[in-house]
Scaffold this active site. Structure first.
Site, PDB file in Angstrom:
ATOM      1  N   ASP A 121       0.855  -1.181   0.000  1.00 60.50           N
ATOM      2  CA  ASP A 121       0.000   0.000   0.000  1.00 60.50           C
ATOM      3  C   ASP A 121       0.897   1.238   0.000  1.00 60.50           C
ATOM      4  O   ASP A 121       1.015   1.943   1.004  1.00 60.50           O
ATOM      5  CB  ASP A 121      -0.902  -0.040   1.233  1.00 60.50           C
ATOM      6  CG  ASP A 121      -2.080   0.898   1.076  1.00 60.50           C
ATOM      7  OD1 ASP A 121      -2.225   1.480  -0.016  1.00 60.50           O
ATOM      8  OD2 ASP A 121      -2.847   1.049   2.035  1.00 60.50           O
ATOM      9  N   LYS A 318      -8.213  -7.938  -3.182  1.00 58.40           N
ATOM     10  CA  LYS A 318      -8.119  -6.957  -2.107  1.00 58.40           C
ATOM     11  C   LYS A 318      -8.673  -7.512  -0.794  1.00 58.40           C
ATOM     12  O   LYS A 318      -9.624  -8.289  -0.800  1.00 58.40           O
ATOM     13  CB  LYS A 318      -8.918  -5.694  -2.473  1.00 58.40           C
ATOM     14  CG  LYS A 318      -8.399  -4.948  -3.670  1.00 58.40           C
ATOM     15  CD  LYS A 318      -7.052  -4.371  -3.428  1.00 58.40           C
ATOM     16  CE  LYS A 318      -6.819  -2.927  -3.645  1.00 58.40           C
ATOM     17  NZ  LYS A 318      -7.669  -1.960  -4.037  1.00 58.40           N
ATOM     18  N   CYS A 415     -25.270  29.069  -1.320  1.00 57.34           N
ATOM     19  CA  CYS A 415     -25.693  30.303  -2.001  1.00 57.34           C
ATOM     20  C   CYS A 415     -27.157  30.669  -1.738  1.00 57.34           C
ATOM     21  O   CYS A 415     -27.608  31.727  -2.164  1.00 57.34           O
ATOM     22  CB  CYS A 415     -25.447  30.191  -3.497  1.00 57.34           C
ATOM     23  SG  CYS A 415     -26.566  29.052  -4.327  1.00 57.34           S
TER      24      CYS A 415
END
Ligand code: 5U1
Length: 675
Positions: A121, A318, A415
């Protein structure tokens, strides 16, 4: 200063050789012959000699690992062979299906032998050796071209600066993974925290971040390590017949290869290997996220070839995602590039899969309803590899009476525009479009990103400042405004010096020259990723034809279903989007014409055989280009073969072609045909 005498030169050379030998015993064989103190003595003696006589310092001296001068930027590094990625399997069934697929394709009944390896990893790199000397280290990048990180790679003790022996290829690309061991990672983070610096979330990020430092002294002070798992390009070298033998050869050349690799037989062997490694995982000094299986026979690998960017002959199996329980403290709604509102769970921090997680995605409001998630609930959180942590489910029996329902806001939290939830769609969206600073920022971030317009230096922090919090403050409103930025505007930003501003302006200017697939991807059309953008560009050849395409026409393209076709159609239907494109072209963004679809099928029905090595591309690339043009590449010559492409050192296929009178072309002939 006096010149070193012959004896001194010989002593320095002998010390270099001895140190390299002991490095090999220690790092590659894991079997040191001398005590650390004796090794240190040799090292110090060499350092002292080199300090007295700097001319004795060679490029491959082990004393060079301390880190040389900083570099000013990263040059790009084209890999001599593409760096492929791996397909994944997550279940035993997927592994069985993979094995069956391969046996069927190869037409064999017996069990396949696999090279079984751990999946580190870390971050993938490619090392280039010429005449045995390390001349370049590069990141994977997009698989074709990475970044030159030689200055940092040279500091890694487990990367040999010179190959051992003499029987190595004249030029050799070594492929492998750089990582930081668990203990080294903890120590590094403790040191960074002590210095008040930002810590890393996991060892993988730490390794990748370190390799991208300009100053090699930073890398030299961090515990990077390297394991090789294969080779790329090789020159003047007869390959053995199996991948496991390549790993053996690498070891003989002094390159560190995992001692956990072994050859296993069939899918049962793979499963046993997986179980064995899964049981050892926690005791390993470094992180792994699964195991890798590769067909061991290289002739089989060649026959199987690859799809897209991954070989057919390899798979990563995995480890399952890790799951933990924690408490949901609240939910915020984030506004993404397309206005979609994503609920983000604010969690009681919890350690999972090597990192502390305090946020997780809840995907969309439908998911919240389906999973019946309430604020205050005890929830199960999952984290797998690179994927964003997610809330998997609640633990209903732990719900307290004051748990609160989660409601979708009626107004955009950024917004204030109305939130709409189109019928049949899971995502609720802010209707503000480019009026919404959140959407604007995300759109611009995507536009400038590496795989889109690739404007180096235009990152999140700068975009935040350029867009600001409201319409009036914005320096940049649309992508075209990026191309109108001035030096004055840039230097007025926080932490932006003159040099950075100049570099940014140059990067903006460079980005004007792009390609149609990149440009299409940069527009951020919903559901149009890189592959779809490339397919659209290839099919239509130019933007005008694409913009005018009907949904039916769009659906003819690989990867494009009704949803994508609708998004593409809607995008070009909106005047606002057409204005954005026109403005970009107006400020000078341009791209070369893509070969049209007719050209792209020019090899339809034709069969090619490749023999020997090509100069401007690898055989895999040649195969891909021929296939993209509608042709087929086979491994043996027959009367049905239309062309044999002859590279350097052609094999027996050339003779066969001559016998069967099959036309033979060379590389430039192929390039000419490909246009
Ligand atoms: N151990 C191992 N990791 N890894 C990663 N082998 C391996 N091979 C890879 C990758 C991306 O790629 C080749 C199969 C091309």
């Amino acid at each position: 200063m006096s010149q070193p005498g012959k004896d001194t030169c010989e002593r320095a050379a002998a010390l270099r050789e001895q140190i390299a030998y002991h490095d090999y015993r220690y790092y590659v064989l894991d079997d040191p012959e001398i005590a650390d103190a004796d090794y240190d003595r040799l090292f110090r003696e060499l350092k002292a000699l080199e300090a007295t006589y700097p001319e004795l310092r060679t490029e491959d001296s082990p004393t060079r690992r301390v880190g040389g001068a900083p570099v000013s930027g990263f040059a790009s590094a084209k890999h001599l062979r593409p760096m492929l990625s791996l397909d994944n399997a997550f279940t035993a069934d997927e592994l069985v299906a993979f094995d069956r697929r391969l046996c069927d394709r190869l037409g064999i009944e017996e069990a396949l032998s696999y090279s079984a390896e751990t999946k580190f990893d870390g971050t993938a790199i490619s090392l280039l050796y010429e005449e045995g000397k390390l001349v370049r280290g590069a990141t994977r990048g997009d698989g074709q071209t990475g970044e030159d990180i030689t200055h940092n790679v040279r500091t890694i003790e487990t990367v040999p600066l010179r190959l051992r022996g003499v029987r190595f290829p004249k030029r050799l690309e070594v492929r492998g993974e750089v990582y930081i061991p668990k203990a080294g990672f903890n120590a590094l983070n403790a040191r960074l925290a002590n210095e008040g610096a930002k810590t890393f979330v996991n060892p993988r990020n730490a390794a990748a971040g370190t390799l991208r430092q300009l100053d090699p002294r930073v890398a030299a002070a961090r515990p990077l390590e390297f394991y090789a798992y294969g080779i790329g390009y090789h020159e003047n070298h007869a390959l053995p017949s199996r991948h496991s033998e390549i790993l053996e050869e690498l070891r003989e050349w002094g390159v560190r290869v995992s001692p956990l690799s072994r050859v296993v037989e069939g899918v049962d062997g793979c499963q046993n290997y997986y179980d064995d490694i899964a049981g050892k995982r926690d005791e390993l000094p470094y992180e792994i996220d699964g195991v890798v299986f590769k067909v061991d026979r290289l002739d089989y690998q060649e026959m199987l070839g690859f799809v897209s960017r991954a070989p057919r002959w390899a798979i990563a199996f995995k480890f399952p995602a890790q799951e933990v329980t924690t408490v949901l403290r609240g939910v915020d709604f984030q506004v993404g590039r397309t206005g979609a509102l994503t609920p983000v769970a604010r969690l009681e921090p919890v350690f999972v899969g090597g990192v502390t997680v305090s946020n997780a995605t809840l995907h969309n409001i439908d998911e919240i309803e389906r999973k019946d998630v309430h604020i205050g609930d005890t929830v199960i959180v999952r984290r797998a590899g690179d994927v964003i942590p997610e809330v998997v489910r609640v633990v209903p029996e732990k719900r307290s009476s004051d748990a609160q329902q989660i409601t979708l806001p009626t107004e955009c939290p950024v917004c204030g525009s109305d939130v709409v939830r189109p019928e049949g769609q899971a995502a609720a969206r802010c209707s503000g479009g480019l009026v919404c600073p959140a959407q604007r920022k995300e759109k611009l971030r995507h536009f400038a990103s590496r795989r889109a317009m690739d404007i180096e230096g235009l990152g999140t922090k700068i975009i935040e400042q350029l867009v600001g919090g409201g319409e009036d403050e914005a320096i940049v409103r649309t992508p075209a405004d990026i191309y109108r930025l001035s030096m004055e505007q840039l230097v007025s930003l926080d932490r932006m010096g003159e040099k950075s501003a100049r570099n940014l302006l140059a990067a903006i200017e460079d980005s004007k020259e792009t390609t149609l697939p990149r440009f299409l991807f940069s527009l951020g059309i919903p559901e149009v990723g890189e592959t779809t953008a490339a397919n659209l560009a290839r099919h239509f050849g130019d933007l005008e034809s694409l913009a005018a395409a009907s949904r039916d026409e769009l659906e003819q393209i690989p990867d494009v279903g009704p949803v994508v076709a609708q998004h593409v159609h809607d995008f070009f239907d909106q005047q606002e989007n057409r204005d954005v494109i026109a403005a970009l072209v107006g400020v000078g963004v341009h791209w070369p014409q893509e070969p049209s679809v007719v050209d792209n099928r020019r090899f339809e029905g034709q069969t090619f055989v490749l023999t020997g090595s090509l100069e401007t591309m690898t055989r895999d690339e040649a195969r891909e280009r021929i296939e993209n043009a509608g042709g087929k590449v086979t491994s043996s010559v027959s009367r049905k073969t239309n062309f044999v492409v002859k590279g350097n050192d052609p094999g027996s296929k050339l003779k066969k072609a001559e016998e069967l009178e099959v036309p033979v072309i060379d590389e430039s002939g192929l390039l000419g045909m490909l246009g």
